[in-house]
Design an enzyme around this catalytic site. Sequence first.
Site, PDB file in Angstrom:
ATOM      1  N   HIS A 120     -68.771  12.160 -13.918  1.00 15.14           N
ATOM      2  CA  HIS A 120     -70.021  11.412 -13.923  1.00 15.14           C
ATOM      3  C   HIS A 120     -69.884   9.962 -13.803  1.00 15.14           C
ATOM      4  O   HIS A 120     -69.172   9.479 -14.754  1.00 15.14           O
ATOM      5  CB  HIS A 120     -71.076  11.994 -14.912  1.00 15.14           C
ATOM      6  CG  HIS A 120     -70.862  11.739 -16.388  1.00 15.14           C
ATOM      7  ND1 HIS A 120     -71.515  10.553 -16.888  1.00 15.14           N
ATOM      8  CD2 HIS A 120     -69.964  12.032 -17.423  1.00 15.14           C
ATOM      9  CE1 HIS A 120     -71.011  10.226 -18.191  1.00 15.14           C
ATOM     10  NE2 HIS A 120     -70.346  11.605 -18.623  1.00 15.14           N
ATOM     11  N   ASP A 132     -67.056   6.733 -21.662  1.00 13.11           N
ATOM     12  CA  ASP A 132     -68.001   7.614 -21.103  1.00 13.11           C
ATOM     13  C   ASP A 132     -68.981   6.935 -20.036  1.00 13.11           C
ATOM     14  O   ASP A 132     -70.061   6.732 -20.351  1.00 13.11           O
ATOM     15  CB  ASP A 132     -68.834   8.159 -22.211  1.00 13.11           C
ATOM     16  CG  ASP A 132     -69.642   9.667 -21.962  1.00 13.11           C
ATOM     17  OD1 ASP A 132     -69.694   9.888 -20.973  1.00 13.11           O
ATOM     18  OD2 ASP A 132     -70.548   9.562 -22.766  1.00 13.11           O
ATOM     19  N   GLU A 166     -75.774  12.633 -15.105  1.00 13.44           N
ATOM     20  CA  GLU A 166     -75.116  13.593 -16.059  1.00 13.44           C
ATOM     21  C   GLU A 166     -75.794  13.775 -17.512  1.00 13.44           C
ATOM     22  O   GLU A 166     -76.069  14.542 -18.205  1.00 13.44           O
ATOM     23  CB  GLU A 166     -73.784  13.414 -16.123  1.00 13.44           C
ATOM     24  CG  GLU A 166     -72.727  14.490 -16.876  1.00 13.44           C
ATOM     25  CD  GLU A 166     -72.700  14.183 -18.664  1.00 13.44           C
ATOM     26  OE1 GLU A 166     -72.044  15.008 -19.022  1.00 13.44           O
ATOM     27  OE2 GLU A 166     -73.184  13.178 -18.985  1.00 13.44           O
ATOM     28  N   GLU A 167     -76.139  12.295 -17.891  1.00 14.76           N
ATOM     29  CA  GLU A 167     -76.493  12.059 -19.294  1.00 14.76           C
ATOM     30  C   GLU A 167     -78.011  12.640 -19.329  1.00 14.76           C
ATOM     31  O   GLU A 167     -78.683  12.584 -20.595  1.00 14.76           O
ATOM     32  CB  GLU A 167     -76.328  10.706 -19.638  1.00 14.76           C
ATOM     33  CG  GLU A 167     -75.019  10.048 -19.430  1.00 14.76           C
ATOM     34  CD  GLU A 167     -74.052  10.682 -20.705  1.00 14.76           C
ATOM     35  OE1 GLU A 167     -74.509  11.311 -21.459  1.00 14.76           O
ATOM     36  OE2 GLU A 167     -72.923  10.142 -20.774  1.00 14.76           O
ATOM     37  N   ASP A 195     -64.306  13.819 -17.606  1.00 10.15           N
ATOM     38  CA  ASP A 195     -65.268  13.125 -18.469  1.00 10.15           C
ATOM     39  C   ASP A 195     -64.892  12.498 -19.895  1.00 10.15           C
ATOM     40  O   ASP A 195     -64.725  13.476 -20.526  1.00 10.15           O
ATOM     41  CB  ASP A 195     -66.432  14.361 -18.567  1.00 10.15           C
ATOM     42  CG  ASP A 195     -67.758  13.399 -19.374  1.00 10.15           C
ATOM     43  OD1 ASP A 195     -67.898  12.449 -19.576  1.00 10.15           O
ATOM     44  OD2 ASP A 195     -68.736  14.383 -19.469  1.00 10.15           O
ATOM     45  N   HIS A 284     -71.696   7.199 -26.845  1.00 13.54           N
ATOM     46  CA  HIS A 284     -73.227   6.849 -26.554  1.00 13.54           C
ATOM     47  C   HIS A 284     -73.760   5.705 -27.281  1.00 13.54           C
ATOM     48  O   HIS A 284     -74.935   5.609 -27.536  1.00 13.54           O
ATOM     49  CB  HIS A 284     -74.130   8.229 -26.720  1.00 13.54           C
ATOM     50  CG  HIS A 284     -73.845   9.187 -25.879  1.00 13.54           C
ATOM     51  ND1 HIS A 284     -74.398  10.348 -25.675  1.00 13.54           N
ATOM     52  CD2 HIS A 284     -72.958   9.215 -24.769  1.00 13.54           C
ATOM     53  CE1 HIS A 284     -73.901  11.060 -24.746  1.00 13.54           C
ATOM     54  NE2 HIS A 284     -73.109  10.304 -23.993  1.00 13.54           N
TER      55      HIS A 284
HETATM   56  N1  DPN Z   1     -70.473  15.134 -21.347  1.00 10.90           N
HETATM   57  C1  DPN Z   1     -70.021  14.244 -21.913  1.00 10.90           C
HETATM   58  C2  DPN Z   1     -71.192  13.031 -22.093  1.00 10.90           C
HETATM   59  O1  DPN Z   1     -71.330  12.501 -21.142  1.00 10.90           O
HETATM   60  O2  DPN Z   1     -71.910  12.758 -23.030  1.00 10.90           O
HETATM   61  C3  DPN Z   1     -69.410  14.494 -23.375  1.00 10.90           C
HETATM   62  C4  DPN Z   1     -68.469  15.553 -23.351  1.00 10.90           C
HETATM   63  C5  DPN Z   1     -67.569  15.694 -22.361  1.00 10.90           C
HETATM   64  C6  DPN Z   1     -68.587  16.485 -24.367  1.00 10.90           C
HETATM   65  C7  DPN Z   1     -66.633  16.775 -22.430  1.00 10.90           C
HETATM   66  C8  DPN Z   1     -67.712  17.439 -24.383  1.00 10.90           C
HETATM   67  C9  DPN Z   1     -66.795  17.623 -23.419  1.00 10.90           C
HETATM   68 ZN    ZN Z   2     -72.092  10.939 -22.499  1.00  8.98          ZN
END
Ligand code: DPN
Ligand code: ZN
Length: 433
Positions: A120, A132, A166-167, A195, A284
């Site tokens: 993402h 992130d 994605e978020e 990610d 975050h």
């Molecule tokens: N999906 C991620 C996010 O963007 O907050 C966090 C995440 C990634 C958590 C991969 C677990 C594994």
């Molecule tokens: Zn995130």
Amino acid sequence: MSLKRTIPLASTLLLAAALLSPPAATAGTPTAALAVPDISLANVQAHLGDLQTIATNNGGNRAHGRPGYLASVNHLRAKLDAAGYTTSVQQFTSSGATGYNLIADWPGGDPNDVLMLGGHLDSVSAGPGINDNGTGSAGLLEVALTVSRQALAPQKHIRFGWWGAEELGLVGSTYYVNQLPTAEKSRIKAYLNFDMIGSPNPGYFVYSASGQPTGSLALQQTLQAAFTVPTELTSVGGRSDHAAFARAGIPVGGLFTGAEVVKTAAQAQKWGGSSGVAFDRCYHRSCDTLTNVDATALDRNSDAIAYALWTLAGTGGGTPGPRFENATDFAIPDLGTVESPIAVSGVTGNAPSALAVGVDITHTYRGDLVIDLVAPDGTAFRVKNSSGDSGDDLVTTYTVNASGEVANGTWKLRVRDAASADVGRVNGWSLQF
Ligand code: DPN
Ligand code: ZN
Ligand code: CA
């Protein structure tokens, strides 16, 4: 890149030094297309810097529905277009705002056998989202640009995806998979997700194939084999953009260096870093900036993306043997010589006739450098001379016929600076058997 002044004295010294140095056995030839390339950490970091700048110039974030997101898409798209990709931007709506997925197809390969890699591109609104997921986005971008530079012509068709929103709940990737006609879905034989691959207190996690579609185990194993440090399996479940692909029955895999979860003592023991501290304390948060990235983790994971692509896409090289690396920085002093060692063990017999030597050097003028690969018995293979070369940094892969050398033992990359005024450092190097 710096323009080199011609200094007769330096040339004389260079000649004298060349006569004194041990004989080089076999000349290497740059960049065999089949060898897994070393992905330039400096280039990945430069992409991250661009994303940070985009956030800074757009209210501090790159979030869905905010100008920093579309600016990120446009920035990547321009680079991919210039590299020869066929790009498209897919629009969708989420929470009353337009979202965008960036899709980039590398022309060629079997259209019925698609390998897709993605991550993402959006951040949360709290900050610039550099770990992130600037890291996954930047690593994927540099791998895509490397595919182009090498003019890779794999058996499979390669497609990259950078997902929006994605978020907000995996919105972009879910939209992409759901709008694909059934026949198109069935052409995608694997999806790999990246990610968060540069967490500041990193772990080395590979998505577990357990509970995922049949075919995912091979992806998991390939990603595990991409690392020279120990990895752990993690059940990422529905927390990232592979989830929609998995629901559609597509084999999935991915890499992750950790988010809000705290590193255990055992994990700190094997990976370094701080136990009792989150893998990413700035997850975050507004502090997820350019300083919130571990360079070694980013380097290893970016190389692992390339390893997976080159291994899975059918680049004609067969299954690569084991890979070893030394990612320790060594300064290259002016007119000095440095050696970076790699201890090889567990390889039977001799080294291959196409031993791939990945080199990542930052330098103000690489024309100063004479580089040898030194085998465990001391045999030196000259891979680069100082004459006939100019430019600054050196990020490339040499192929050396080392079939007369026993594989196990300590190999060295010997870098000699043969002319005054310019300096640099070895960022790392690798041996792919
Ligand atoms: N999906 C991620 C996010 O963007 O907050 C966090 C995440 C990634 C958590 C991969 C677990 C594994
Ligand atoms: Zn995130
Ligand atoms: Ca120099």
